[in-house]
Design an enzyme around this catalytic site. Structure first.
Site, PDB file in Angstrom:
ATOM      1  N   THR A  57       0.847  -1.186   0.000  1.00 39.86           N
ATOM      2  CA  THR A  57       0.000   0.000   0.000  1.00 39.86           C
ATOM      3  C   THR A  57       0.885   1.240   0.000  1.00 39.86           C
ATOM      4  OG1 THR A  57      -0.111   0.335   2.402  1.00 39.86           O
ATOM      5  CG2 THR A  57      -1.597  -1.319   1.455  1.00 39.86           C
ATOM      6  N   CYS A  58       0.256   2.398   0.148  1.00 34.06           N
ATOM      7  CA  CYS A  58       1.047   3.631   0.130  1.00 34.06           C
ATOM      8  C   CYS A  58       1.937   3.759   1.354  1.00 34.06           C
ATOM      9  CB  CYS A  58       0.139   4.853   0.017  1.00 34.06           C
ATOM     10  SG  CYS A  58      -0.997   5.062   1.409  1.00 34.06           S
ATOM     11  N   ASN A  59       1.655   3.015   2.419  1.00 31.40           N
ATOM     12  CA  ASN A  59       2.512   3.163   3.603  1.00 31.40           C
ATOM     13  C   ASN A  59       3.183   1.877   4.070  1.00 31.40           C
ATOM     14  OD1 ASN A  59       0.500   1.812   5.231  1.00 31.40           O
ATOM     15  ND2 ASN A  59      -0.597   3.750   5.391  1.00 31.40           N
ATOM     16  N   SER A 113      -1.949   1.541  10.827  1.00 32.61           N
ATOM     17  CA  SER A 113      -2.029   2.424   9.671  1.00 32.61           C
ATOM     18  C   SER A 113      -1.324   3.752   9.943  1.00 32.61           C
ATOM     19  CB  SER A 113      -3.492   2.703   9.299  1.00 32.61           C
ATOM     20  OG  SER A 113      -4.123   1.524   8.868  1.00 32.61           O
ATOM     21  N   ASP A 118      -7.508   3.993   9.804  1.00 34.02           N
ATOM     22  CA  ASP A 118      -7.790   4.114   8.374  1.00 34.02           C
ATOM     23  C   ASP A 118      -8.212   2.751   7.848  1.00 34.02           C
ATOM     24  OD1 ASP A 118      -7.850   4.459   5.666  1.00 34.02           O
ATOM     25  OD2 ASP A 118      -5.950   5.534   5.527  1.00 34.02           O
ATOM     26  N   THR A 194      -8.122   6.062 -10.996  1.00 34.49           N
ATOM     27  CA  THR A 194      -9.472   5.823 -10.463  1.00 34.49           C
ATOM     28  C   THR A 194      -9.595   4.442  -9.832  1.00 34.49           C
ATOM     29  OG1 THR A 194     -10.236   5.122 -12.669  1.00 34.49           O
ATOM     30  CG2 THR A 194     -10.585   7.429 -12.059  1.00 34.49           C
ATOM     31  N   LYS A 196      -9.103   2.155  -6.108  1.00 39.72           N
ATOM     32  CA  LYS A 196      -9.848   2.292  -4.850  1.00 39.72           C
ATOM     33  C   LYS A 196      -9.559   3.634  -4.174  1.00 39.72           C
ATOM     34  CE  LYS A 196     -10.951  -0.040  -0.522  1.00 39.72           C
ATOM     35  NZ  LYS A 196     -12.396   0.039  -0.761  1.00 39.72           N
ATOM     36  N   GLY A 198      -8.270   6.331  -5.547  1.00 36.69           N
ATOM     37  CA  GLY A 198      -8.744   7.380  -6.436  1.00 36.69           C
ATOM     38  C   GLY A 198     -10.243   7.588  -6.323  1.00 36.69           C
TER      39      GLY A 198
END
Length: 412
Positions: A57-59, A113, A118, A194, A196, A198
């Protein structure tokens, strides 16, 4: 590849890096996109791995699975991603056994998170496991752990306020925009990506900024067109990216391209821009921040936003941990029982074959109705399983089971 069904918890590992010790640039080197995930599963056998899944994921980027040692999993991850083993080991965490199990629950509950509570992580976790399951890499233990962790997460969400309010990476982007501009009236917004995150960001833009002056662009244009039609927005093809960058004053990027999609050259002499990059790895060229007309923000900066909602969530952490502990206790009871499955199967086989024993036939003559044989055997198995779980001890269990069987026979 079909994952093995019997595993020892002592061989269960989690390896990973996250926002706690690494910035987004480093995490980007170990990020795993869909193609890389498939490659990891294809190559897993070369590293003697047959049951695993990857959460990227982003983190965070994490691999969960069974191995002889963590080095097997680290080597596999670093073979497929841009990162190297030395850097990963310097910055990574490695969890094993019950500690690794507890980590699954913490992640699923949003306790680990970057923004506490989150719950976007729940969908990401489900998708990660689904992909591995389709390739045969999810065995009974991993299936049980994940399902139990998701159940605990649902209970936490329903019984606590740890996800109360509206705080997530996508919502943090909205907060930042509101703080940056006194009003967004008349400002054009471009959303690139676009998926999840997005989609969530797009809906937050509409709900909390009360605007529909939004243009959607996605690598697969059909997805952008469908979302735009659903929400009453505008979509454009990727070939028109440069023109839409020039026209927009606010740009949000939520793509998973391995290389930057928006370049510094796209932004030169195009007017003032606020750009929020929600992607890992970064999908906006870092040098774009050098331009005087560009304010570039990434996910790590967004996570620093604090408000009363987050403070309230912090107060709910002890209750969330209590719920997790209850679910883990149930899981470990299930696991303890599974360890006895080979013995119980063997016991059942022996009890069924006992009718060929002359000594047994002589002792049991006259009081064993044949039609209740299976019921009596199953009674013995259930009783023995309960004793083994409660007493957690071995011994002359075949003799004890035989005695139980004879008693049930006499009773009938």
């Amino acid at each position: 590849m079909q994952a093995q069904s019997t595993k020892s918890i002592s061989d269960f590992y989690v390896i990973g890096i996250n926002y706690r010790k690494t910035d987004a640039a480093i995490r980007g080197n170990f990020a795993v996109n869909a193609d890389q995930y498939s490659e990891i599963l294809t190559k897993a056998g070369d590293f003697a791995l047959d049951e695993l899944f990857v959460l990227s994921t982003c983190n965070r980027t994490e691999m969960y699975g069974f191995a002889g040692c963590a080095d097997q999993m680290i080597a596999l991850l670093c073979t497929v991603t841009a990162g190297d083993i030395s850097t990963f080991k310097d910055l990574a965490y490695i969890k094993n056994g019950q500690e690794a199990v507890e980590h699954v629950y913490s992640v699923a509950a949003g306790l680990d998170s970057q923004i506490l509570g989150d719950y976007e992580i729940v969908g990401q976790l489900k998708n990660a496991v689904k992909h591995a399951r389709e390739k045969g890499f999810i065995g009974s233990f991993l299936e049980r752990v994940v399902n139990s962790a998701l159940q605990a997460s649902k209970c936490i969400k329903n019984q606590t306020q740890i996800s109360g309010g509206t705080v997530s990476v996508s919502f943090a982007a909205i907060q930042y925009i509101k703080e940056f501009y006194q009003s967004i009236l008349g400002k054009k917004i471009l959303l690139l990506g676009t998926g999840k995150i997005g989609r969530n960001t797009c809906k937050n833009l509409i709900d909390y900024l009360d605007t529909q002056d939004i243009t959607l662009i996605n690598r697969t244009q059909e997805k952008a067109d469908i979302l735009a039609k659903e929400l009453g927005l505008t979509s454009a093809p990727l070939t028109e990216l440069k023109e839409n960058i020039e026209a927009a004053e606010i740009i949000l990027v939520a793509t998973n391209s391995p290389k930057p999609t928006i370049l510094k050259s796209h932004l030169e002499n195009t007017g003032d821009k606020l750009i929020i990059d929600l992607s890992i790895p970064y999908n906006v060229e870092a040098t774009a921040a050098e331009l005087e007309n560009v304010q570039l923000v990434n996910v790590d900066e967004l996570s620093k936003l604090k408000d009363e909602t987050l403070q309230k969530r912090e107060a709910e952490v002890p209750r969330a941990k209590t719920i997790i502990a209850e679910h883990i206790e149930e899981l470990m009871e299930w696991y303890a029982l599974r360890k006895h499955v080979p013995f119980l199967k063997s016991l059942k086989t022996r009890l069924k074959s006992i009718h060929s024993c002359n000594l047994y036939l002589q002792a049991a003559h006259g009081y064993i109705p044949a039609e209740t044989e299976d019921d009596r055997i199953q009674k013995v198995i259930n009783g023995m399983a309960l004793k083994m779980r409660q007493q957690n001890q071995y011994g002359c269990q075949y003799l004890e089971a035989l005695n139980d069987y004879m008693e049930y026979s006499k009773a009938n």
